[in-house]
Design an enzyme around this catalytic site. Structure first.
Site, short mmCIF file in Angstrom:
data_model
loop_
_atom_site.label_atom_id
_atom_site.label_comp_id
_atom_site.label_asym_id
_atom_site.label_seq_id
_atom_site.Cartn_x
_atom_site.Cartn_y
_atom_site.Cartn_z
N GLY A 231 0.82 -1.20 0.00
CA GLY A 231 0.00 0.00 0.00
C GLY A 231 0.85 1.25 0.00
O GLY A 231 2.07 1.20 0.10
N GLY A 233 1.93 5.40 1.17
CA GLY A 233 2.04 6.25 2.35
C GLY A 233 3.11 5.84 3.33
O GLY A 233 3.91 4.93 3.10
N CYS A 259 5.54 -5.68 1.50
CA CYS A 259 5.70 -4.24 1.23
C CYS A 259 5.26 -3.40 2.43
O CYS A 259 5.87 -3.48 3.48
CB CYS A 259 4.95 -3.88 -0.04
SG CYS A 259 5.57 -2.38 -0.83
N PHE A 304 9.46 3.77 1.65
CA PHE A 304 9.85 3.67 3.06
C PHE A 304 10.43 2.28 3.31
O PHE A 304 10.21 1.35 2.52
CB PHE A 304 8.66 3.92 3.99
CG PHE A 304 8.14 5.33 3.94
CD1 PHE A 304 8.53 6.26 4.90
CD2 PHE A 304 7.26 5.74 2.94
CE1 PHE A 304 8.06 7.57 4.86
CE2 PHE A 304 6.79 7.04 2.89
CZ PHE A 304 7.18 7.95 3.86
N HIS A 369 7.22 -7.87 -3.86
CA HIS A 369 5.92 -8.36 -4.30
C HIS A 369 6.02 -9.77 -4.89
O HIS A 369 6.45 -9.93 -6.05
CB HIS A 369 5.34 -7.42 -5.37
CG HIS A 369 4.91 -6.10 -4.84
ND1 HIS A 369 3.58 -5.72 -4.77
CD2 HIS A 369 5.62 -5.06 -4.34
CE1 HIS A 369 3.50 -4.50 -4.26
NE2 HIS A 369 4.73 -4.08 -3.99
N GLU A 371 3.60 -11.61 -5.91
CA GLU A 371 2.65 -11.81 -7.01
C GLU A 371 3.23 -11.26 -8.32
O GLU A 371 2.80 -11.66 -9.41
CB GLU A 371 1.31 -11.15 -6.69
CG GLU A 371 1.18 -9.68 -7.05
CD GLU A 371 2.04 -8.76 -6.22
OE1 GLU A 371 2.42 -7.69 -6.72
OE2 GLU A 371 2.34 -9.12 -5.05
#
Length: 394
Positions: A231, A233, A259, A304, A369, A371
């Site tokens: 996600g 932020g 992540c 981050f 990731h 996937e």
């Protein structure tokens, strides 16, 4: 062939101004300026919720050549704030395409710019770091646009997971008559559609839950395992997800995070997180498993990272005289409120923490990731590792 677009301007927070041709939606857009090094999968990049709030520059020159289809999107819409490419493809050359890229950007109101200097822009961001920026097809004065850029929100401290997350739970089941082997509760911090489908192929019935779900809500259905997704932020702004993760870990239910979910796990077990200079975004990041020495080429999208236990996040990554990253000879172990843990993976480019594992509890996470949509499939076996963890916990 599309008609030439209007004059457009890209202005960075440090005053750098690049002029080019606008395409897609017209107007003005703001976001964090980042770059993606993937050579394929631009449609998946555009629709990855992890890019919410960002203007993405593509380093690959062939963007738009395969058009847009209705099978490859990773979510319900395009999430990038703006898009920067070298030159839009003049024709669409894929039998799978149902629309052109410019038509899709225009339909979804995404402002984009074509510039000849994408390489120079990427090198500038590598040297100076990701920064706020704007694309405009309506403003002609860079000084005026720069003022608005410097007044726009920063990514540090931004809670974007709730913005991109599902509003209501939904379920992804194994296809056809395949039996359900596991029931997984997936916390949607910005999940890509390929992720629950990847788990469903292994016999998982995946219930996708809103980002702000509490531990009690996550555990209410008695899942065999809990997944925390990728996600956008700043993980430091996701106190609610960190608390949910702690509650799930305390319950002893198997946990897998990727992540942003890995950063949430890091904070839940007592580690700090920090902002990377320009992030990892692309499908070619080398990651080493410290337990086996094996190297995988992996797909990334994050700005981050989790701080190495006992290290100063602001400190330079240690390197040998030949410039290579100095990596620990064995997985660094440290104590947490949930028992001992270890760093399992590091990035070979910069030494960033890429994986965590609790030693006395069924929980692990990776920064990349598995996937891989798009990307390599080196890490696809991590979903099977999650299934094995759920089997062992029964």
């Amino acid at each position: 062939m599309s008609n030439p677009g209007p004059d457009a301007m890209l202005v960075l927070e440090d005053g750098t101004t690049l002029r080019g041709t606008g395409f897609g939606g017209h107007g003005e857009t703001f976001g964090e300026m980042v770059f993606n090094t993937g050579m394929t999968g631009y449609q998946e990049t555009l629709t990855d919720p992890s890019y919410c709030g960002q203007i993405v520059a593509m380093t690959a020159p062939h963007i738009g050549n395969t058009g847009v289809n209705d099978d490859d999107p990773e979510s319900r819409r395009i999430w990038v704030s703006g898009y920067v490419i070298r030159e839009p493809a003049r024709i669409t050359s894929s039998w799978r395409a149902v629309r052109g890229l410019e038509d899709e950007l225009r339909a979804q109101g995404v402002t984009a710019i074509a510039i000849t200097g994408t390489r120079a822009l990427t090198r500038h961001l590598r040297d100076r770091g990701a920064m706020r920026a704007a694309i405009s097809t309506s403003e002609s004065d860079p000084a005026v646009l720069l003022e608005r850029v410097r007044a726009s929100p920063r990514m540090t401290g931004a809670d974007l997971a709730r913005e991109v997350s599902t509003a209501e739970p939904y379920v992804v089941r194994p296809g056809g008559a395949a039996p359900v082997r596991y029931r997984v509760a997936a916390v949607d911090l910005g999940i890509k559609s390929m992720t629950p489908r990847s788990m469903a192929r292994l016999g998982c019935e995946v219930t996708v839950l809103p980002a702000a779900s509490t531990a009690a809500q996550i555990l209410a259905s008695g899942p065999d395992g809990v997944f925390f997704s990728n996600g956008p932020g700043d993980p430091a702004a996701l106190g609610y997800a960190v608390e949910a993760m702690r509650g799930v870990l305390s319950a002893g239910v198997p946990v897998f995070g990727i992540c942003l979910g890995s950063q949430v796990m890091g904070r839940a077990i007592g580690l700090d997180t920090y902002k990377l200079r320009f992030g990892h975004r692309g499908v070619n990041q080398p990651v080493q498993d410290l337990r086996t020495g094996r190297v995988q080429i992996t797909s990334h999208n994050h700005g981050f990272a989790v701080a190495m236990p006992g290290a100063d996040p602001a400190a330079a990554v240690p390197r040998r005289d030949d410039g290579q990253v100095m990596r620990p000879p064995a997985p660094p172990r440290f104590e947490t409120g949930f028992g001992p843990a270890e760093v399992t993976h590091v990035n070979l480019n910069d030494g960033v923490v890429e994986g965590l594992r609790l030693l006395d509890a069924p929980a692990f996470s990776v920064q990349y990731h598995p996937e891989a949509a798009p990307g390599t499939h080196d890490a696809a076996g991590l979903f099977s590792d999650f299934a094995d963890l759920m089997d062992s916990a029964r």
